[in-house]
Design a protein around this motif. Structure first.
Motif, PDB file in Angstrom:
ATOM      1  N   ARG A   5       0.825  -1.211   0.000  1.00  0.00           N
ATOM      2  CA  ARG A   5       0.000   0.000   0.000  1.00  0.00           C
ATOM      3  C   ARG A   5       0.856   1.257   0.000  1.00  0.00           C
ATOM      4  O   ARG A   5       0.552   2.229  -0.699  1.00  0.00           O
ATOM      5  CB  ARG A   5      -0.945  -0.026   1.208  1.00  0.00           C
ATOM      6  CG  ARG A   5      -2.048  -1.073   1.076  1.00  0.00           C
ATOM      7  CD  ARG A   5      -2.843  -1.226   2.368  1.00  0.00           C
ATOM      8  NE  ARG A   5      -3.832  -2.294   2.237  1.00  0.00           N
ATOM      9  CZ  ARG A   5      -4.525  -2.802   3.248  1.00  0.00           C
ATOM     10  NH1 ARG A   5      -4.323  -2.344   4.483  1.00  0.00           N
ATOM     11  NH2 ARG A   5      -5.398  -3.767   3.032  1.00  0.00           N
ATOM     12  N   ILE A  59      -1.058   4.766  -1.134  1.00  0.00           N
ATOM     13  CA  ILE A  59      -2.372   4.801  -0.508  1.00  0.00           C
ATOM     14  C   ILE A  59      -2.225   4.574   0.989  1.00  0.00           C
ATOM     15  O   ILE A  59      -1.130   4.293   1.474  1.00  0.00           O
ATOM     16  CB  ILE A  59      -3.325   3.757  -1.130  1.00  0.00           C
ATOM     17  CG1 ILE A  59      -2.820   2.336  -0.884  1.00  0.00           C
ATOM     18  CG2 ILE A  59      -3.480   4.016  -2.628  1.00  0.00           C
ATOM     19  CD1 ILE A  59      -3.745   1.240  -1.395  1.00  0.00           C
ATOM     20  N   GLU A  60      -3.331   4.717   1.737  1.00  0.00           N
ATOM     21  CA  GLU A  60      -3.292   4.569   3.193  1.00  0.00           C
ATOM     22  C   GLU A  60      -2.842   3.158   3.577  1.00  0.00           C
ATOM     23  O   GLU A  60      -3.471   2.167   3.177  1.00  0.00           O
ATOM     24  CB  GLU A  60      -4.673   4.834   3.776  1.00  0.00           C
ATOM     25  CG  GLU A  60      -5.168   6.242   3.541  1.00  0.00           C
ATOM     26  CD  GLU A  60      -4.962   7.134   4.754  1.00  0.00           C
ATOM     27  OE1 GLU A  60      -4.462   6.632   5.764  1.00  0.00           O
ATOM     28  OE2 GLU A  60      -5.290   8.313   4.648  1.00  0.00           O
ATOM     29  N   THR A 113      -8.767  -2.116   1.729  1.00  0.00           N
ATOM     30  CA  THR A 113      -8.534  -1.728   0.349  1.00  0.00           C
ATOM     31  C   THR A 113      -9.290  -2.625  -0.611  1.00  0.00           C
ATOM     32  O   THR A 113      -9.182  -3.854  -0.555  1.00  0.00           O
ATOM     33  CB  THR A 113      -7.021  -1.774   0.028  1.00  0.00           C
ATOM     34  OG1 THR A 113      -6.318  -0.931   0.950  1.00  0.00           O
ATOM     35  CG2 THR A 113      -6.757  -1.316  -1.396  1.00  0.00           C
ATOM     36  N   GLN A 150     -10.918   2.179   1.115  1.00  0.00           N
ATOM     37  CA  GLN A 150     -10.302   2.903   0.010  1.00  0.00           C
ATOM     38  C   GLN A 150     -10.332   2.044  -1.243  1.00  0.00           C
ATOM     39  O   GLN A 150     -10.353   0.807  -1.178  1.00  0.00           O
ATOM     40  CB  GLN A 150      -8.879   3.329   0.349  1.00  0.00           C
ATOM     41  CG  GLN A 150      -7.909   2.205   0.626  1.00  0.00           C
ATOM     42  CD  GLN A 150      -6.556   2.710   1.098  1.00  0.00           C
ATOM     43  OE1 GLN A 150      -6.210   3.880   0.950  1.00  0.00           O
ATOM     44  NE2 GLN A 150      -5.760   1.820   1.693  1.00  0.00           N
ATOM     45  N   VAL A 182      -8.727   1.366  -5.141  1.00  0.00           N
ATOM     46  CA  VAL A 182      -7.770   1.517  -6.242  1.00  0.00           C
ATOM     47  C   VAL A 182      -8.471   0.998  -7.493  1.00  0.00           C
ATOM     48  O   VAL A 182      -8.879  -0.158  -7.541  1.00  0.00           O
ATOM     49  CB  VAL A 182      -6.475   0.724  -5.978  1.00  0.00           C
ATOM     50  CG1 VAL A 182      -5.533   0.827  -7.171  1.00  0.00           C
ATOM     51  CG2 VAL A 182      -5.794   1.229  -4.711  1.00  0.00           C
ATOM     52  N   LYS A 210      -9.613  11.997  -9.076  1.00  0.00           N
ATOM     53  CA  LYS A 210      -9.182  11.459  -7.791  1.00  0.00           C
ATOM     54  C   LYS A 210      -9.862  12.210  -6.665  1.00  0.00           C
ATOM     55  O   LYS A 210     -10.102  13.423  -6.758  1.00  0.00           O
ATOM     56  CB  LYS A 210      -7.658  11.591  -7.669  1.00  0.00           C
ATOM     57  CG  LYS A 210      -7.074  10.998  -6.398  1.00  0.00           C
ATOM     58  CD  LYS A 210      -5.558  11.161  -6.384  1.00  0.00           C
ATOM     59  CE  LYS A 210      -4.961  10.612  -5.092  1.00  0.00           C
ATOM     60  NZ  LYS A 210      -3.485  10.770  -5.047  1.00  0.00           N
ATOM     61  N   GLY A 216      -9.590   8.783  -0.662  1.00  0.00           N
ATOM     62  CA  GLY A 216      -9.926   7.379  -0.580  1.00  0.00           C
ATOM     63  C   GLY A 216     -10.141   6.699  -1.916  1.00  0.00           C
ATOM     64  O   GLY A 216     -10.335   5.484  -1.958  1.00  0.00           O
ATOM     65  N   TYR A 217     -10.100   7.463  -3.002  1.00  0.00           N
ATOM     66  CA  TYR A 217     -10.340   6.889  -4.335  1.00  0.00           C
ATOM     67  C   TYR A 217      -9.141   7.201  -5.226  1.00  0.00           C
ATOM     68  O   TYR A 217      -8.792   8.366  -5.431  1.00  0.00           O
ATOM     69  CB  TYR A 217     -11.610   7.470  -4.946  1.00  0.00           C
ATOM     70  CG  TYR A 217     -11.900   6.983  -6.355  1.00  0.00           C
ATOM     71  CD1 TYR A 217     -12.060   5.629  -6.625  1.00  0.00           C
ATOM     72  CD2 TYR A 217     -12.015   7.884  -7.414  1.00  0.00           C
ATOM     73  CE1 TYR A 217     -12.331   5.185  -7.909  1.00  0.00           C
ATOM     74  CE2 TYR A 217     -12.289   7.452  -8.700  1.00  0.00           C
ATOM     75  CZ  TYR A 217     -12.443   6.102  -8.944  1.00  0.00           C
ATOM     76  OH  TYR A 217     -12.703   5.654 -10.218  1.00  0.00           O
ATOM     77  N   PHE A 218      -8.519   6.150  -5.755  1.00  0.00           N
ATOM     78  CA  PHE A 218      -7.278   6.285  -6.501  1.00  0.00           C
ATOM     79  C   PHE A 218      -7.442   5.667  -7.890  1.00  0.00           C
ATOM     80  O   PHE A 218      -7.129   4.483  -8.100  1.00  0.00           O
ATOM     81  CB  PHE A 218      -6.138   5.611  -5.745  1.00  0.00           C
ATOM     82  CG  PHE A 218      -5.964   6.111  -4.337  1.00  0.00           C
ATOM     83  CD1 PHE A 218      -5.145   7.184  -4.063  1.00  0.00           C
ATOM     84  CD2 PHE A 218      -6.658   5.509  -3.284  1.00  0.00           C
ATOM     85  CE1 PHE A 218      -5.000   7.653  -2.764  1.00  0.00           C
ATOM     86  CE2 PHE A 218      -6.524   5.963  -1.983  1.00  0.00           C
ATOM     87  CZ  PHE A 218      -5.690   7.044  -1.717  1.00  0.00           C
TER      88      PHE A 218
END
Length: 339
Positions: A159, A164-165, A170, A200, A202, A214, A217-219
């Motif tokens: 991650r 990302i977090e 995920t 979140q 991906v 983006k 929380g949204y990638f």
């Protein structure tokens, strides 16, 4: 794997002049041999009338390109069918690998021309063969072993590598190399609900599709260049059920929601069936896919730790991680037999 046993082995790939292999293969140090394609038309057309001529030409060119080869290894598709015929005429041994649960025409043909057939699983359309699983890239296998050895730390590292977090649940969403408009549309409608549950996302939308904005929380990304990091980072995957995706989720012990592509010969639903049977995944059929169903199913799985654990265990138990060695062993055995 072949070069580990024989560093002097020469490995060449067959491709059309317009295939994506032209960008992928040469940079990795392999020869690329371009040959014409003799595709079988789906319906009655001028192309169907020209098929015998196109096939003869493709086989003739392929025979010249593979002259001197010790073995032909095919994985299906139009070029494989041509290569199998060319190899048989040239008395070159053939190895067939079928990844799908239902074999296509080329590999069904190839299985009649050789006794050396490798399968991911028992396969409709091919009545013989040894089940070895799917050969995978070294990077995939490395991360798969890391996840199995130390899942919490490996997931956190993956991650962080994705930006990302590191401690947040995920969900990874992808629709194949070109993306899936159906999955993209459904996840867009479900996104607010998913993010509100502290998950979140991906999302690989595909290179031909519009990249969403983006947000926290949204990638979104066009393509996952290091899909092994996405698999390692994920608690749950949403994807089509191509053969590679199914086998890779097993390698990572990754629970999955599969949305089989409804086209082709039905192989995608068959690919996912063994995973669903043991509880490693669930299927949402394409015609039933919508934002509410996808969002609710994702949240129900992710928020049930016991279910997630059972799905991970079931997935990991089905995995075969030594397919590359097995296939390389077949190649070496066949080539040694010609020496």
């Amino acid at each position: 794997m072949v070069r580990k046993s024989d560093p002097d082995a020469r490995i060449s790939f067959l491709a059309t002049s317009a295939g994506i292999e032209n960008q992928l293969v040469p940079p990795r140090g392999y020869d690329l041999l371009t040959v014409p394609k003799a595709a079988i038309p789906r319906g009655i057309s001028k192309d169907l009338l020209l098929l015998p001529l196109n096939l003869m030409r493709a086989v003739s060119v392929t025979r010249r390109k593979i002259a001197g080869a010790d073995v032909i290894v095919g994985f299906g598709g139009y070029l494989a069918g041509t290569a199998y015929i060319a190899a048989k005429l040239s008395r070159i041994p053939i190895i067939v690998h079928e990844a799908n649960a239902k074999a296509g025409l080329a590999n069904r043909l190839g299985s009649f021309l050789t006794d050396d057939v490798a399968l991911c699983e028992q396969t409709l359309g091919i009545g013989k063969g040894v089940v070895i699983g799917l050969p995978m890239r070294e990077a995939l296998l490395t991360w798969a072993h890391r996840i199995r050895t130390d899942p919490i730390e490996s997931r956190t590292q993956a991650r962080r590598a994705l930006g990302i977090e590191p401690e947040k649940q995920t969900l990874v969403v992808m629709g194949g190399s070109q993306g899936s408009l159906r999955i993209n549309d459904a996840i867009a409608k479900a996104l607010d609900q998913i993010l509100a549950n502290d998950i979140q996302v991906v999302h690989a939308v595909g290179g031909r599709n519009v990249l969403p904005t983006k947000r926290p929380g949204y990638f979104p990304t066009a393509y996952l260049n290091q899909v092994e990091l996405a698999y390692a980072a994920a608690d749950l995957l949403i994807a089509r059920s191509g053969a590679a995706t199914c086998q890779e989720t097993l390698a990572f012990g990754l629970p999955a929601i599969f949305v089989p592509l409804p086209h082709g010969n039905g192989e995608q639903e068959l690919n996912a069936a063994p995973l669903v049977k043991v509880g490693a995944g669930v299927i949402i059929r394409d015609e039933l896919l919508d934002g509410e169903t996808l969002g609710q199913t994702s949240i129900e799985i992710l928020k049930d730790e016991e279910r997630l654990g059972r799905m991970r265990q079931a997935s990991a138990q089905l995995a075969r991680l030594d397919a590359a060695q097995e296939l390389a062993g077949m190649v070496i055995r066949v080539t040694d037999g010609r020496a």
